[in-house]
Design an enzyme around this catalytic site. Structure first.
Site, PDB file in Angstrom:
ATOM      1  N   GLY A   1       0.817  -1.205   0.000  1.00  0.00           N
ATOM      2  CA  GLY A   1       0.000   0.000   0.000  1.00  0.00           C
ATOM      3  C   GLY A   1       0.853   1.258   0.000  1.00  0.00           C
ATOM      4  O   GLY A   1       1.897   1.313   0.654  1.00  0.00           O
TER       5      GLY A   1
ATOM      6  N   ARG B   1      19.290  10.707  -4.408  1.00  0.00           N
ATOM      7  CA  ARG B   1      20.271  11.786  -4.269  1.00  0.00           C
ATOM      8  C   ARG B   1      21.409  11.439  -3.318  1.00  0.00           C
ATOM      9  O   ARG B   1      22.562  11.847  -3.533  1.00  0.00           O
ATOM     10  CB  ARG B   1      19.553  13.080  -3.852  1.00  0.00           C
ATOM     11  CG  ARG B   1      18.617  13.566  -4.966  1.00  0.00           C
ATOM     12  CD  ARG B   1      18.115  14.964  -4.755  1.00  0.00           C
ATOM     13  NE  ARG B   1      17.398  15.428  -5.941  1.00  0.00           N
ATOM     14  CZ  ARG B   1      16.874  16.641  -6.079  1.00  0.00           C
ATOM     15  NH1 ARG B   1      16.992  17.523  -5.095  1.00  0.00           N
ATOM     16  NH2 ARG B   1      16.245  16.990  -7.194  1.00  0.00           N
TER      17      ARG B   1
ATOM     18  N   ARG C   1       0.694  -5.344  -6.156  1.00  0.00           N
ATOM     19  CA  ARG C   1       0.790  -6.625  -5.463  1.00  0.00           C
ATOM     20  C   ARG C   1       1.364  -7.639  -6.454  1.00  0.00           C
ATOM     21  O   ARG C   1       1.101  -7.575  -7.649  1.00  0.00           O
ATOM     22  CB  ARG C   1      -0.596  -7.100  -4.999  1.00  0.00           C
ATOM     23  CG  ARG C   1      -1.349  -6.062  -4.168  1.00  0.00           C
ATOM     24  CD  ARG C   1      -0.789  -5.885  -2.791  1.00  0.00           C
ATOM     25  NE  ARG C   1      -1.544  -4.917  -2.003  1.00  0.00           N
ATOM     26  CZ  ARG C   1      -1.231  -4.546  -0.781  1.00  0.00           C
ATOM     27  NH1 ARG C   1      -0.167  -5.048  -0.185  1.00  0.00           N
ATOM     28  NH2 ARG C   1      -1.974  -3.668  -0.129  1.00  0.00           N
TER      29      ARG C   1
ATOM     30  N   ASP D   1       5.614  -5.112   6.072  1.00  0.00           N
ATOM     31  CA  ASP D   1       6.240  -6.382   6.407  1.00  0.00           C
ATOM     32  C   ASP D   1       6.234  -7.371   5.249  1.00  0.00           C
ATOM     33  O   ASP D   1       7.178  -8.140   5.076  1.00  0.00           O
ATOM     34  CB  ASP D   1       5.595  -6.996   7.657  1.00  0.00           C
ATOM     35  CG  ASP D   1       4.099  -7.209   7.504  1.00  0.00           C
ATOM     36  OD1 ASP D   1       3.519  -6.747   6.513  1.00  0.00           O
ATOM     37  OD2 ASP D   1       3.507  -7.844   8.399  1.00  0.00           O
TER      38      ASP D   1
ATOM     39  N   THR E   1       4.148   2.641   5.658  1.00  0.00           N
ATOM     40  CA  THR E   1       2.770   2.190   5.839  1.00  0.00           C
ATOM     41  C   THR E   1       2.053   3.120   6.795  1.00  0.00           C
ATOM     42  O   THR E   1       2.626   3.522   7.817  1.00  0.00           O
ATOM     43  CB  THR E   1       2.701   0.751   6.378  1.00  0.00           C
ATOM     44  OG1 THR E   1       1.367   0.458   6.800  1.00  0.00           O
ATOM     45  CG2 THR E   1       3.638   0.543   7.563  1.00  0.00           C
TER      46      THR E   1
ATOM     47  N   ASP F   1      -0.281   2.346   8.721  1.00  0.00           N
ATOM     48  CA  ASP F   1      -0.742   1.618   9.905  1.00  0.00           C
ATOM     49  C   ASP F   1       0.217   1.707  11.089  1.00  0.00           C
ATOM     50  O   ASP F   1      -0.150   1.370  12.211  1.00  0.00           O
ATOM     51  CB  ASP F   1      -0.975   0.138   9.568  1.00  0.00           C
ATOM     52  CG  ASP F   1      -2.170  -0.069   8.661  1.00  0.00           C
ATOM     53  OD1 ASP F   1      -3.063   0.807   8.653  1.00  0.00           O
ATOM     54  OD2 ASP F   1      -2.217  -1.094   7.956  1.00  0.00           O
TER      55      ASP F   1
ATOM     56  N   ASP G   1       2.665  -0.192  11.862  1.00  0.00           N
ATOM     57  CA  ASP G   1       2.646  -1.526  12.471  1.00  0.00           C
ATOM     58  C   ASP G   1       3.899  -2.358  12.195  1.00  0.00           C
ATOM     59  O   ASP G   1       3.854  -3.587  12.233  1.00  0.00           O
ATOM     60  CB  ASP G   1       1.418  -2.295  11.990  1.00  0.00           C
ATOM     61  CG  ASP G   1       1.405  -2.521  10.482  1.00  0.00           C
ATOM     62  OD1 ASP G   1       2.228  -1.890   9.776  1.00  0.00           O
ATOM     63  OD2 ASP G   1       0.570  -3.296  10.005  1.00  0.00           O
TER      64      ASP G   1
ATOM     65  N   ARG H   1      -6.086  -2.992   9.974  1.00  0.00           N
ATOM     66  CA  ARG H   1      -6.583  -4.370   9.980  1.00  0.00           C
ATOM     67  C   ARG H   1      -6.121  -5.128  11.221  1.00  0.00           C
ATOM     68  O   ARG H   1      -6.915  -5.763  11.895  1.00  0.00           O
ATOM     69  CB  ARG H   1      -6.128  -5.099   8.713  1.00  0.00           C
ATOM     70  CG  ARG H   1      -6.707  -6.514   8.573  1.00  0.00           C
ATOM     71  CD  ARG H   1      -6.253  -7.185   7.282  1.00  0.00           C
ATOM     72  NE  ARG H   1      -4.820  -7.438   7.269  1.00  0.00           N
ATOM     73  CZ  ARG H   1      -3.953  -6.807   6.484  1.00  0.00           C
ATOM     74  NH1 ARG H   1      -4.357  -5.880   5.658  1.00  0.00           N
ATOM     75  NH2 ARG H   1      -2.649  -7.107   6.515  1.00  0.00           N
TER      76      ARG H   1
ATOM     77  N   GLU I   1     -15.190   9.642  22.297  1.00  0.00           N
ATOM     78  CA  GLU I   1     -15.696   9.080  23.542  1.00  0.00           C
ATOM     79  C   GLU I   1     -15.363   7.591  23.667  1.00  0.00           C
ATOM     80  O   GLU I   1     -15.191   7.066  24.769  1.00  0.00           O
ATOM     81  CB  GLU I   1     -17.213   9.278  23.629  1.00  0.00           C
ATOM     82  CG  GLU I   1     -17.651  10.681  24.002  1.00  0.00           C
ATOM     83  CD  GLU I   1     -17.394  11.716  22.904  1.00  0.00           C
ATOM     84  OE1 GLU I   1     -17.229  12.906  23.246  1.00  0.00           O
ATOM     85  OE2 GLU I   1     -17.354  11.342  21.713  1.00  0.00           O
TER      86      GLU I   1
ATOM     87  N   ARG J   1     -25.538  13.428  31.564  1.00  0.00           N
ATOM     88  CA  ARG J   1     -24.778  14.618  31.959  1.00  0.00           C
ATOM     89  C   ARG J   1     -25.073  15.794  31.040  1.00  0.00           C
ATOM     90  O   ARG J   1     -24.504  16.865  31.198  1.00  0.00           O
ATOM     91  CB  ARG J   1     -23.270  14.335  31.900  1.00  0.00           C
ATOM     92  CG  ARG J   1     -22.765  13.315  32.901  1.00  0.00           C
ATOM     93  CD  ARG J   1     -21.254  13.459  33.092  1.00  0.00           C
ATOM     94  NE  ARG J   1     -20.544  13.596  31.832  1.00  0.00           N
ATOM     95  CZ  ARG J   1     -20.065  12.580  31.122  1.00  0.00           C
ATOM     96  NH1 ARG J   1     -20.263  11.329  31.553  1.00  0.00           N
ATOM     97  NH2 ARG J   1     -19.410  12.785  30.000  1.00  0.00           N
TER      98      ARG J   1
ATOM     99  N   ARG K   1     -24.925  15.641  24.184  1.00  0.00           N
ATOM    100  CA  ARG K   1     -25.909  15.337  23.147  1.00  0.00           C
ATOM    101  C   ARG K   1     -25.296  14.756  21.874  1.00  0.00           C
ATOM    102  O   ARG K   1     -25.993  14.528  20.900  1.00  0.00           O
ATOM    103  CB  ARG K   1     -26.727  16.586  22.821  1.00  0.00           C
ATOM    104  CG  ARG K   1     -27.487  17.116  24.034  1.00  0.00           C
ATOM    105  CD  ARG K   1     -28.547  18.114  23.642  1.00  0.00           C
ATOM    106  NE  ARG K   1     -29.305  18.542  24.806  1.00  0.00           N
ATOM    107  CZ  ARG K   1     -30.315  17.867  25.353  1.00  0.00           C
ATOM    108  NH1 ARG K   1     -30.671  16.707  24.839  1.00  0.00           N
ATOM    109  NH2 ARG K   1     -30.949  18.339  26.397  1.00  0.00           N
TER     110      ARG K   1
ATOM    111  N   VAL L   1      -9.176   7.611   1.477  1.00  0.00           N
ATOM    112  CA  VAL L   1      -8.794   9.016   1.628  1.00  0.00           C
ATOM    113  C   VAL L   1      -7.662   9.149   2.641  1.00  0.00           C
ATOM    114  O   VAL L   1      -6.851  10.074   2.581  1.00  0.00           O
ATOM    115  CB  VAL L   1     -10.011   9.873   2.065  1.00  0.00           C
ATOM    116  CG1 VAL L   1     -10.450   9.532   3.494  1.00  0.00           C
ATOM    117  CG2 VAL L   1      -9.693  11.356   1.964  1.00  0.00           C
TER     118      VAL L   1
END
Length: 319
Positions: free
Chosen positions: A11, A25, A72, A103, A125, A127, A129, A171, A187, A211, A214, A250
């Site tokens: 990716g 360079r 790929r 990886d 990447t 991620d 990861d 993932r 939250e 509380r 909303r 995106v």
């Protein structure tokens, strides 16, 4: 070593172009010829290789994606595919290779190293990861893209007094969800590294309502659950209206942040320095704010560890 190659695989991630530029360079600065391999390992097998001059990587540091494209390649996972790639490397006079990717890309690089062609990995990447490095190229840009989306969605959530579920990439690793959720004031954050309790999520939402709160934001990594599936679960168990936003690809695009441009430059340059020592099977990374290189096999034989203290903190701050 007089001639090396560089490719991007897997990716795409913002900052890959900065790394490509640095490899080319830095290599030229040290008297090397540098060839670009287009379309990853597939292009290596097919011989899509051409020499790059300093001007060929001008005006790309600010661009997302990868100048060399990515693809790929199932064929490269086989011995036959690897031998075809080696034939092309010999044909084009390549003595070493810088592989920018994750990886899976590193596994391919390790295979070539074992065949006698030194390869150095650069972690690219969103991620974040890759074991052995605190940060990967593209993570910071993707994170800022997600935060910008959260901020905008929160405006709508506030106006309509609703709970929004935002699905982000990740993932097997929850770094993107975790960092975005903490910095975006979510939250609830759901990551692959920890099981979630639906009752706890609903209880948190209902306590917030009592509380006077909303609206709420829930961040879910794609590896945990599809955002729409989570919305259905919440709706089936509680009278809470939800809306879902799936950010999708995106998150991969956009001009890289200053941090990713610097990381790409540092990592790409260091990879060349390692190859100049005729050393392969190494991966470049950052540990404790220092650029390092380490045994590449660590990237696919050990498990990435998410900073769970941030996860704990996010729960403490979202009461």
């Amino acid at each position: 070593m007089k001639r090396i190659g560089v490719l991007t695989s897997g990716g795409d991630s913002p900052g890959m172009n900065a790394a490509i530029r640095a490899v080319v360079r830095k290599g030229i600065f040290h008297g090397l010829e540098v060839a670009g391999i287009y379309q990853g390992y597939q292009g290596l097998i097919e011989g899509k290789i051409e020499t790059l001059e300093a001007r060929d990587v001008g005006d790309i540091i600010q661009r997302g994606g990868t100048k060399l494209y990515s693809a790929r390649c199932e064929a490269f996972k086989t011995e036959e595919g690897q031998l075809k790639a080696i034939e092309q490397m010999k044909k084009h006079g390549l003595e070493g290779l810088v592989v920018i990717g994750g990886d899976g890309s590193y596994q391919g690089a390790m295979a070539l190293t074992k065949h006698g062609f030194p390869c150095v990995g650069v972690p690219g990447t969103i991620d974040n990861d890759i074991p052995g490095t605190d940060y990967t190229i593209g993570f910071d840009t993707a994170l800022n893209t997600v935060i910008e989306a959260i901020d905008k969605i929160r405006d709508t959530a506030t106006s309509h007094e609703r709970t929004f579920i935002i699905e982000v990439m990740g993932r097997d690793a929850g770094d993107l969800a975790l960092w975005a959720g903490l910095s975006g004031g979510a939250e609830t954050i759901l990551i692959p590294e920890d099981d979630f309790d639906l009752d706890e999520i609903i209880d948190r939402l209902e306590k917030g309502r009592k509380r006077g709160k909303r609206h709420s934001i829930i961040i879910v990594a794609e590896g945990v659950m599809n955002g729409n599936a989570l919305a259905d679960l919440i709706t089936s168990k509680a009278d809470i209206e939800t809306r879902v936003s799936v950010l999708g690809h995106v998150q991969r695009g956009g001009s890289p942040t200053a941090r990713d441009r610097v990381l790409g430059s540092l990592f790409g340059a260091h990879a060349v320095e390692v190859l100049l020592q005729n050393i392969g099977g190494r991966a470049v990374g950052m540990k404790n704010h220092q650029v390092v290189d380490y045994d590449m096999t660590k990237a696919f034989t050990t498990k990435h560890e998410t900073d769970m203290s941030l996860y704990t903190l996010s729960k403490e701050l979202s009461i």
